[in-house]
Design an enzyme around this catalytic site. Structure first.
Site, PDB file in Angstrom:
ATOM      1  N   SER A 188      -5.845   3.846   4.325  1.00 19.64           N
ATOM      2  CA  SER A 188      -5.279   2.963   3.305  1.00 19.64           C
ATOM      3  C   SER A 188      -6.396   2.305   2.499  1.00 19.64           C
ATOM      4  O   SER A 188      -6.358   1.114   2.169  1.00 19.64           O
ATOM      5  CB  SER A 188      -4.371   1.894   3.917  1.00 19.64           C
ATOM      6  OG  SER A 188      -3.558   1.298   2.918  1.00 19.64           O
ATOM      7  N   SER A 194       0.780  -1.240   0.000  1.00 18.85           N
ATOM      8  CA  SER A 194       0.000   0.000   0.000  1.00 18.85           C
ATOM      9  C   SER A 194       0.810   1.287   0.000  1.00 18.85           C
ATOM     10  O   SER A 194       0.234   2.368  -0.121  1.00 18.85           O
ATOM     11  CB  SER A 194      -0.955   0.024   1.197  1.00 18.85           C
ATOM     12  OG  SER A 194      -2.085  -0.775   0.946  1.00 18.85           O
ATOM     13  N   LYS A 219       3.375   6.650   5.069  1.00 16.53           N
ATOM     14  CA  LYS A 219       2.418   5.600   4.683  1.00 16.53           C
ATOM     15  C   LYS A 219       2.960   4.215   5.003  1.00 16.53           C
ATOM     16  O   LYS A 219       4.135   3.927   4.780  1.00 16.53           O
ATOM     17  CB  LYS A 219       2.126   5.697   3.184  1.00 16.53           C
ATOM     18  CG  LYS A 219       1.067   4.702   2.684  1.00 16.53           C
ATOM     19  CD  LYS A 219      -0.318   5.106   3.114  1.00 16.53           C
ATOM     20  CE  LYS A 219      -1.373   4.050   2.770  1.00 16.53           C
ATOM     21  NZ  LYS A 219      -1.283   2.853   3.652  1.00 16.53           N
ATOM     22  N   LYS A 228       0.194   3.842  -2.665  1.00 16.02           N
ATOM     23  CA  LYS A 228      -0.766   4.952  -2.602  1.00 16.02           C
ATOM     24  C   LYS A 228      -0.084   6.316  -2.439  1.00 16.02           C
ATOM     25  O   LYS A 228      -0.732   7.347  -2.646  1.00 16.02           O
ATOM     26  CB  LYS A 228      -1.755   4.718  -1.474  1.00 16.02           C
ATOM     27  CG  LYS A 228      -2.625   3.468  -1.663  1.00 16.02           C
ATOM     28  CD  LYS A 228      -3.649   3.341  -0.547  1.00 16.02           C
ATOM     29  CE  LYS A 228      -4.511   2.092  -0.707  1.00 16.02           C
ATOM     30  NZ  LYS A 228      -3.942   0.894  -0.072  1.00 16.02           N
TER      31      LYS A 228
END
Length: 356
Positions: A116, A58, A218, A61
């Protein structure tokens, strides 16, 4: 008005070419790949297996949100997006959007970075480019622009491991670039928000609560990628910012905190020049003018103990000097070196000009 890109491509190239003088056995992590850089100078502080291409989950992203921000006006960000059947159907971490739900593009960006949300990422991709496939093309174009030489994106959310990959080094380049975007930094540094359109979104990046120095970015996880993390921390005493990337690291939060401790204790930011500082005065025989040369920007560089003696600088000016020198016009640049290697530069302009 488009959101401003606050890190120039020239600075991205500095990230690619920055000097790496890591002290022996200075720090280590449990990760398969690690990369640590100073944000403002691009100096590499530590690296291990940094160019191995790996699935990244993820943290994909980061690119999704960055591309969307740079493609959007403030009006675009306020637009209401209708959730498609495909967006509502994606699995994994999500905001639990249903087909036909409405969400602003800005709220979807918060959903991407905080929750997320895989569904939010698809909403973003479809809104910006019409489809996830077309949006992936934009992601790859941005990767090429930033010099991410070992990255390829086919997914807007990182759910797909196959053919969606990057390296610790490339993700550090991306993270350092993204965190200098004002809106991106604001979003990823938010712990919890209730958006104007009524979505309550909490950040899954628990490092923000574990360490006050952390200001984003992140987390990620898939079975194949393992735990992936891109984080940025700021030293409260000096203001220095570092980005740390770990790929496949079961102890990522602990490792990143240890990296912060080590980096801020080992490197001290040195101010090489400040914006508006006069670096020298020149006299021109041809027109009888005397002019100061003034720096256009602040430049800092993190140094190890004892390195300051290796600093030097060189001023370069155009060979053709205009007959009339105007205050504020371009005057060349000052280049800084550490042990003979270029580490930074700043544009110069003419300050006070006096004709005899």
């Amino acid at each position: 008005m488009r959101w401003k890109k606050v890190l120039t491509l020239a600075l991205c190239m500095a990230l690619l070419c920055a000097v790496c003088r890591t002290p022996a056995a200075a720090i280590s992590t449990s990760a398969t790949s690690t990369y640590v850089i100073d944000v403002d100078s691009g100096r590499v502080l530590y690296e291990n297996n940094a160019n191995e291409e790996r699935p990244i989950a993820s943290i994909t992203k980061i690119m999704t949100v960055l591309v969307a921000i740079e493609a959007s006006t403030e009006e675009d960000l306020a637009q209401v997006c209708t959730v498609s059947a495909y967006a509502a159907s994606v699995g994994g971490s999500s905001l639990y959007l249903l087909e036909g739900d409405e969400i602003t593009l800005l709220s979807a960006l918060y959903g991407c970075l905080l929750r997320s949300g895989n569904d939010c990422a698809v909403v973003v991709a479809e809104t910006i480019a019409g489809s996830e496939e077309a949006f992936a093309d934009l992601m790859n174009e941005k990767a090429t622009e930033l010099g991410m030489e070992h990255s390829h994106f086919v997914s807007c959310n990182g759910l797909v491991d196959e053919d969606n990959y990057s390296t610790a080094r490339d993700m550090a380049i991306l993270g350092a670039y993204a965190i200098q975007n004002e809106l991106f930094a604001e979003i990823c540094g938010t712990w919890v928000i209730t958006t104007e359109d009524g979505y309550w979104i909490e950040n899954h990046n628990k490092l923000l609560s574990y360490d006050d120095r952390c200001i984003g970015i992140k987390t990620g996880f898939t079975t194949l990628a393992g735990r992936t993390l891109v984080s940025c921390a700021q030293d409260p005493d000096t203001g220095e910012r570092v980005v740390c990337v770990t790929l496949n690291d079961s102890y990522d939060f602990d490792d990143h905190i240890a990296v912060y401790d080590w980096a801020f204790a080992t490197y001290t930011p040195k101010t090489l020049c400040t914006a508006g500082e006069t670096v020298t005065t020149l006299t021109f025989a041809g027109n009888g003018a005397t002019a100061t040369l003034v720096t256009a920007e602040d430049v800092t560089y993190p140094l190890l103990e004892g390195e300051e003696s290796g600093l030097s600088c060189k001023i370069t000016c155009p060979s053709n000097v205009p007959s009339v020198i105007k205050e504020g016009s371009e005057a060349g640049k000052i280049v800084y070196y550490l042990d003979g290697e270029e580490i930074a530069s700043a544009a110069l302009y003419y300050g006070k000009v006096v004709y005899r």
